[in-house]
Design a protein around this motif. Structure first.
Motif, PDB file in Angstrom:
ATOM      1  N   VAL A 346      28.536 -19.271 -41.809  1.00 47.85           N
ATOM      2  CA  VAL A 346      28.309 -20.188 -40.667  1.00 47.85           C
ATOM      3  C   VAL A 346      28.162 -19.076 -39.360  1.00 47.85           C
ATOM      4  CG1 VAL A 346      29.122 -21.989 -39.167  1.00 47.85           C
ATOM      5  CG2 VAL A 346      29.213 -22.196 -41.611  1.00 47.85           C
ATOM      6  N   ALA A 347      29.295 -18.186 -39.263  1.00 44.52           N
ATOM      7  CA  ALA A 347      29.222 -17.405 -37.796  1.00 44.52           C
ATOM      8  C   ALA A 347      27.856 -16.447 -37.938  1.00 44.52           C
ATOM      9  CB  ALA A 347      30.502 -16.563 -37.928  1.00 44.52           C
ATOM     10  N   GLY A 348      27.620 -15.746 -39.135  1.00 42.23           N
ATOM     11  CA  GLY A 348      26.335 -14.936 -39.340  1.00 42.23           C
ATOM     12  C   GLY A 348      25.159 -15.567 -38.936  1.00 42.23           C
ATOM     13  N   ALA A 349      25.170 -16.794 -39.409  1.00 38.53           N
ATOM     14  CA  ALA A 349      23.660 -17.609 -39.081  1.00 38.53           C
ATOM     15  C   ALA A 349      23.768 -17.986 -37.752  1.00 38.53           C
ATOM     16  CB  ALA A 349      23.608 -18.842 -40.190  1.00 38.53           C
ATOM     17  N   GLY A 350      24.872 -18.369 -37.065  1.00 38.27           N
ATOM     18  CA  GLY A 350      24.745 -18.821 -35.716  1.00 38.27           C
ATOM     19  C   GLY A 350      24.679 -17.610 -34.752  1.00 38.27           C
ATOM     20  N   ALA A 351      25.077 -16.545 -35.145  1.00 36.11           N
ATOM     21  CA  ALA A 351      24.880 -15.313 -34.281  1.00 36.11           C
ATOM     22  C   ALA A 351      23.505 -14.754 -34.485  1.00 36.11           C
ATOM     23  CB  ALA A 351      25.735 -14.236 -34.698  1.00 36.11           C
ATOM     24  N   ALA A 352      22.952 -14.797 -35.598  1.00 38.71           N
ATOM     25  CA  ALA A 352      21.591 -14.499 -35.646  1.00 38.71           C
ATOM     26  C   ALA A 352      20.452 -15.289 -34.832  1.00 38.71           C
ATOM     27  CB  ALA A 352      20.965 -14.696 -36.886  1.00 38.71           C
ATOM     28  N   ALA A 353      21.007 -16.686 -34.741  1.00 39.92           N
ATOM     29  CA  ALA A 353      20.022 -17.450 -34.056  1.00 39.92           C
ATOM     30  C   ALA A 353      20.320 -17.490 -32.514  1.00 39.92           C
ATOM     31  CB  ALA A 353      20.288 -19.118 -34.424  1.00 39.92           C
ATOM     32  N   ALA A 354      21.600 -17.239 -32.198  1.00 39.89           N
ATOM     33  CA  ALA A 354      22.013 -16.793 -30.887  1.00 39.89           C
ATOM     34  C   ALA A 354      21.596 -15.632 -30.224  1.00 39.89           C
ATOM     35  CB  ALA A 354      23.602 -17.125 -30.630  1.00 39.89           C
ATOM     36  N   GLU A 356      18.690 -14.361 -30.532  1.00 34.16           N
ATOM     37  CA  GLU A 356      17.358 -14.698 -30.130  1.00 34.16           C
ATOM     38  C   GLU A 356      17.056 -15.808 -29.024  1.00 34.16           C
ATOM     39  OE1 GLU A 356      15.005 -13.026 -31.140  1.00 34.16           O
ATOM     40  OE2 GLU A 356      15.881 -11.782 -32.721  1.00 34.16           O
ATOM     41  N   SER A 357      18.270 -16.509 -28.659  1.00 35.54           N
ATOM     42  CA  SER A 357      18.229 -17.493 -27.671  1.00 35.54           C
ATOM     43  C   SER A 357      19.130 -17.272 -26.320  1.00 35.54           C
ATOM     44  CB  SER A 357      18.692 -18.785 -28.338  1.00 35.54           C
ATOM     45  OG  SER A 357      19.941 -18.713 -28.910  1.00 35.54           O
ATOM     46  N   ALA A 358      19.097 -18.314 -25.523  1.00 30.57           N
ATOM     47  CA  ALA A 358      19.830 -18.211 -24.117  1.00 30.57           C
ATOM     48  C   ALA A 358      21.158 -18.243 -24.526  1.00 30.57           C
ATOM     49  CB  ALA A 358      19.253 -19.128 -23.211  1.00 30.57           C
ATOM     50  N   ALA A 359      22.360 -17.615 -24.080  1.00 29.31           N
ATOM     51  CA  ALA A 359      23.605 -17.861 -23.951  1.00 29.31           C
ATOM     52  C   ALA A 359      23.933 -19.420 -23.912  1.00 29.31           C
ATOM     53  CB  ALA A 359      24.432 -17.036 -23.276  1.00 29.31           C
ATOM     54  N   GLY A 360      24.662 -19.854 -25.079  1.00 29.95           N
ATOM     55  CA  GLY A 360      25.173 -21.133 -24.942  1.00 29.95           C
ATOM     56  C   GLY A 360      24.129 -22.168 -25.478  1.00 29.95           C
ATOM     57  N   GLY A 361      22.808 -21.730 -25.776  1.00 29.17           N
ATOM     58  CA  GLY A 361      21.915 -22.212 -26.377  1.00 29.17           C
ATOM     59  C   GLY A 361      22.244 -22.952 -27.927  1.00 29.17           C
ATOM     60  N   PRO A 362      21.548 -24.027 -28.125  1.00 31.68           N
ATOM     61  CA  PRO A 362      21.775 -24.619 -29.843  1.00 31.68           C
ATOM     62  C   PRO A 362      21.483 -23.638 -30.658  1.00 31.68           C
ATOM     63  CG  PRO A 362      19.569 -25.147 -28.713  1.00 31.68           C
ATOM     64  CD  PRO A 362      20.194 -24.522 -27.491  1.00 31.68           C
ATOM     65  N   VAL A 363      22.352 -23.654 -31.682  1.00 32.14           N
ATOM     66  CA  VAL A 363      22.584 -22.790 -32.639  1.00 32.14           C
ATOM     67  C   VAL A 363      21.911 -23.753 -34.116  1.00 32.14           C
ATOM     68  CG1 VAL A 363      24.060 -21.413 -34.361  1.00 32.14           C
ATOM     69  CG2 VAL A 363      24.467 -21.512 -31.976  1.00 32.14           C
ATOM     70  N   SER A 364      20.846 -23.226 -34.548  1.00 33.36           N
ATOM     71  CA  SER A 364      20.072 -24.108 -35.444  1.00 33.36           C
ATOM     72  C   SER A 364      20.229 -23.572 -36.710  1.00 33.36           C
ATOM     73  CB  SER A 364      18.556 -24.249 -34.949  1.00 33.36           C
ATOM     74  OG  SER A 364      18.089 -22.794 -34.955  1.00 33.36           O
ATOM     75  N   ALA A 365      20.651 -22.421 -37.009  1.00 31.43           N
ATOM     76  CA  ALA A 365      20.649 -21.993 -38.137  1.00 31.43           C
ATOM     77  C   ALA A 365      22.016 -22.003 -39.084  1.00 31.43           C
ATOM     78  CB  ALA A 365      20.293 -20.384 -38.171  1.00 31.43           C
ATOM     79  N   VAL A 366      23.008 -22.856 -38.718  1.00 29.36           N
ATOM     80  CA  VAL A 366      24.011 -23.187 -39.492  1.00 29.36           C
ATOM     81  C   VAL A 366      23.725 -23.769 -40.810  1.00 29.36           C
ATOM     82  CG1 VAL A 366      26.092 -24.608 -39.461  1.00 29.36           C
ATOM     83  CG2 VAL A 366      25.319 -23.465 -37.494  1.00 29.36           C
ATOM     84  N   LEU A 367      24.332 -23.248 -41.516  1.00 27.38           N
ATOM     85  CA  LEU A 367      24.042 -23.721 -43.314  1.00 27.38           C
ATOM     86  C   LEU A 367      24.872 -25.015 -43.611  1.00 27.38           C
ATOM     87  CD1 LEU A 367      23.752 -20.372 -44.962  1.00 27.38           C
ATOM     88  CD2 LEU A 367      21.952 -21.559 -43.785  1.00 27.38           C
ATOM     89  N   PRO A 368      24.285 -25.993 -43.737  1.00 27.41           N
ATOM     90  CA  PRO A 368      25.069 -27.414 -44.114  1.00 27.41           C
ATOM     91  C   PRO A 368      26.220 -27.231 -45.281  1.00 27.41           C
ATOM     92  CG  PRO A 368      22.697 -27.823 -43.857  1.00 27.41           C
ATOM     93  CD  PRO A 368      22.794 -26.408 -43.823  1.00 27.41           C
ATOM     94  N   ALA A 369      25.680 -26.323 -46.519  1.00 18.74           N
ATOM     95  CA  ALA A 369      26.615 -26.481 -47.536  1.00 18.74           C
ATOM     96  C   ALA A 369      27.955 -25.490 -47.038  1.00 18.74           C
ATOM     97  CB  ALA A 369      25.905 -25.758 -48.696  1.00 18.74           C
ATOM     98  N   ALA A 370      27.775 -24.455 -46.228  1.00 17.24           N
ATOM     99  CA  ALA A 370      28.876 -23.581 -45.844  1.00 17.24           C
ATOM    100  C   ALA A 370      29.669 -24.416 -45.088  1.00 17.24           C
ATOM    101  CB  ALA A 370      28.289 -22.343 -45.319  1.00 17.24           C
ATOM    102  N   VAL A 371      29.204 -25.450 -44.192  1.00 19.06           N
ATOM    103  CA  VAL A 371      29.882 -26.158 -43.176  1.00 19.06           C
ATOM    104  C   VAL A 371      30.610 -27.118 -43.878  1.00 19.06           C
ATOM    105  CG1 VAL A 371      29.791 -28.047 -41.454  1.00 19.06           C
ATOM    106  CG2 VAL A 371      28.566 -25.973 -41.300  1.00 19.06           C
ATOM    107  N   ARG A 372      30.265 -27.711 -45.100  1.00 26.29           N
ATOM    108  CA  ARG A 372      30.969 -28.585 -45.953  1.00 26.29           C
ATOM    109  C   ARG A 372      32.117 -28.128 -46.614  1.00 26.29           C
ATOM    110  NH1 ARG A 372      25.607 -30.777 -46.905  1.00 26.29           N
ATOM    111  NH2 ARG A 372      25.720 -29.520 -48.971  1.00 26.29           N
ATOM    112  N   THR A 373      31.679 -26.852 -46.895  1.00 21.93           N
ATOM    113  CA  THR A 373      32.766 -25.944 -47.864  1.00 21.93           C
ATOM    114  C   THR A 373      34.024 -25.799 -46.728  1.00 21.93           C
ATOM    115  OG1 THR A 373      31.321 -25.321 -49.358  1.00 21.93           O
ATOM    116  CG2 THR A 373      33.398 -24.223 -49.004  1.00 21.93           C
ATOM    117  N   ARG A 374      33.518 -25.212 -45.450  1.00 22.34           N
ATOM    118  CA  ARG A 374      34.524 -24.866 -44.534  1.00 22.34           C
ATOM    119  C   ARG A 374      35.622 -25.915 -44.088  1.00 22.34           C
ATOM    120  NH1 ARG A 374      32.073 -24.326 -38.813  1.00 22.34           N
ATOM    121  NH2 ARG A 374      32.198 -26.628 -39.108  1.00 22.34           N
TER     122      ARG A 374
END
Length: 489
Positions: A346-354, A356-374
């Protein structure tokens, strides 16, 4: 500490820097790079894997190594993908790089590390990262007791590290004590490698799991794993004693015996049950403390957890209160390797998205399966901490000459003297007694000192005292003049 540093490398710029190459850091680095971010992975160790997948130069594929590890398939998958990303120039790995400073500003983070690959000529490496992922892990939490500073007394994690990293069983007669499920794999591995494990002394009652049945039943694989350890201990004739603790270690030049005792239902020592047992090595541990120093440097919010440690506060995308910093693994709350991997994804996907975006912007690359497992594994971890709290017995075992801070050899009597002189918190005690001012900077004694001061003064335990350290790792003094040496709060 005395060697001058070599000339500092030019400051390198990357999109994502990941600190820590354990389960969380490996997962974060691989997923950040696979989503297109130019990534660097730094770790103080000589090999990938962190403490969980620690191994010798023979590698995890060797017959003697694989049996000491769990989920080797995940490690192999992550390292295979990492190697492919490195070949494509998307990911750089820097091992034996000990990060000592992290500074965040309005546009990213500056990371300063010392390159220890040549100990005679250490060099500073400074990186500029758009986004940082902290995956620094945790370390064994120790409680002081009479004789705990004798040679032959070591942490449970230390015993496991010697076994995994060097194939060394720590002694012919070993006693394993403390609390938590980590005791079982260490005792089992030592017995399998020929050590005479005299017993496992668990301070709590596994029956407490009955109050946490929904969480326990949600993880059948962990129940099967626990049953496997129980069978292995029975096969090696290793007794498991519950509500039982070591209250003293005895010996001259080294450990010769320990005193064990039962605890009552309130977690206090039953003095009528004390008995002395000859032993060569004591491996002891009471859970883990998070390595939150770098998070504190970066200005990330920390919070106390139910298992009496400080964790980095994160949102659903593993983003901290600092918009340029994500965190994953044990520093967000101790919960095991599977949870660390899920958080790392989740963190790696979010960091990659962030990146490329403005600080505090939406993080769109969070993986749903990893979130459920977490989320599922976090519920199990919360239940585990309820089952294995640190009992209060150890405060009753302390004697005036019991060492609390081993680095500075500060005793209970000296801490009591500081309190008598007016100290009312662990920071004041530190200034008056030097407890926590040594080589480890309070990592070993900080928890015990805070609890002892709270018990003596009637104040709440303040785990945050001493969490912020401007220098997070021992470094040559020459580095303090370098570009990574901003020590401002």
């Amino acid at each position: 500490m005395t060697s001058p540093a070599e000339a500092v490398e030019p400051v390198a710029a990357v999109q994502v820097a990941v600190i820590g190459a354990g389960p969380a850091g490996l997962a974060a680095a691989v997923h950040a790079a696979e989503q297109g971010a130019v990534t660097v992975l730094l770790d103080s160790g000589a090999r990938l894997g962190g403490q969980y997948w620690r191994h010798s130069s023979a590698g995890l594929d060797s017959p003697g190594e694989a049996s000491l590890h769990h989920d080797v398939a995940t490690y192999r998958d992550l390292t295979r993908r990492l190697a492919a990303l490195a070949d494509r120039g998307r990911l750089t790995v820097r091992l034996e790089h000990h990060v000592w400073s992290v500074r965040a500003d309005e546009s990213g983070c500056t990371v300063a590390a010392i390159d220890r690959r040549d100990l005679r000529r250490p060099a500073e490496v400074v990186l500029r990262a758009s986004v940082l992922v902290l995956a620094a892990g945790a370390y064994d939490r120790q409680l002081p007791f009479p004789g705990w500073d004798l040679p032959g007394v070591l942490t449970v994690g230390g015993a496991q590290a010697l076994l995994k990293g060097s194939g060394v069983a720590v002694g012919p007669r070993v006693l394993v004590a403390g609390t938590g499920p980590f005791l079982l794999p260490v005792a089992t591995a030592l017995a399998a490698r020929g050590a005479d494990v005299l017993g496992v002394h668990e301070a709590n009652r596994p029956g407490r799991w009955l109050r946490q049945l929904p969480a326990a039943l949600s993880q059948p694989a962990k129940l099967t794993e626990a049953a496997g350890y129980a069978l292995a201990l029975a096969r090696h004739r290793v007794p498991l004693h519950t509500r039982s603790v070591v209250i003293a270690a005895h010996g001259g030049d080294r450990l010769e015996a320990v005193t064990v005792a039962r605890l009552d239902w309130a977690g206090r020592v039953r003095r009528d049950t004390c008995r002395r047992q000859p032993v060569d090595v004591l491996a002891v541990g009471y859970g883990f403390s998070t390595s939150a120093e770098l998070a504190a440097q970066a200005g990330c919010t920390l919070h106390p957890t139910s298992d009496a440690t400080l964790a980095v506060t994160t949102d659903g995308a593993q983003r901290t209160s600092n918009p340029w910093v994500f965190a994953a693994g044990e520093i967000t709350g101790v919960g095991g390797a599977q949870l660390a991997v899920a958080e790392g994804i989740v963190a790696g996907a979010g960091a990659a998205a962030a990146s490329e975006s403005a600080a505090g912007g939406p993080v769109s690359a969070v993986l749903p399966a990893a979130v459920r497992t977490r989320d599922r594994l976090r519920r199990f971890a919360a239940a585990m901490h309820e089952v294995y709290p640190v009992p209060p017995f150890w405060l009753d075992t302390l004697e005036p000459d019991t060492v609390v801070c081993r680095c500075e050899e500060v005793t209970v009597a000296e801490i009591d003297a500081a309190i008598s002189a007016g100290a009312r918190d662990s920071r004041s005690v530190k200034l008056l007694s030097r407890s926590g001012m040594g080589w480890c900077q309070g990592r070993e004694c900080g928890y015990a000192t805070s609890c002892l001061v709270a018990a003596r003064t009637g104040q709440p335990v303040d785990l945050a005292n001493g969490a912020g350290r401007p220098v997070a790792a021992p470094i040559p003094l020459g580095l303090l003049a370098g570009p990574g040496a901003d020590l401002s709060p």
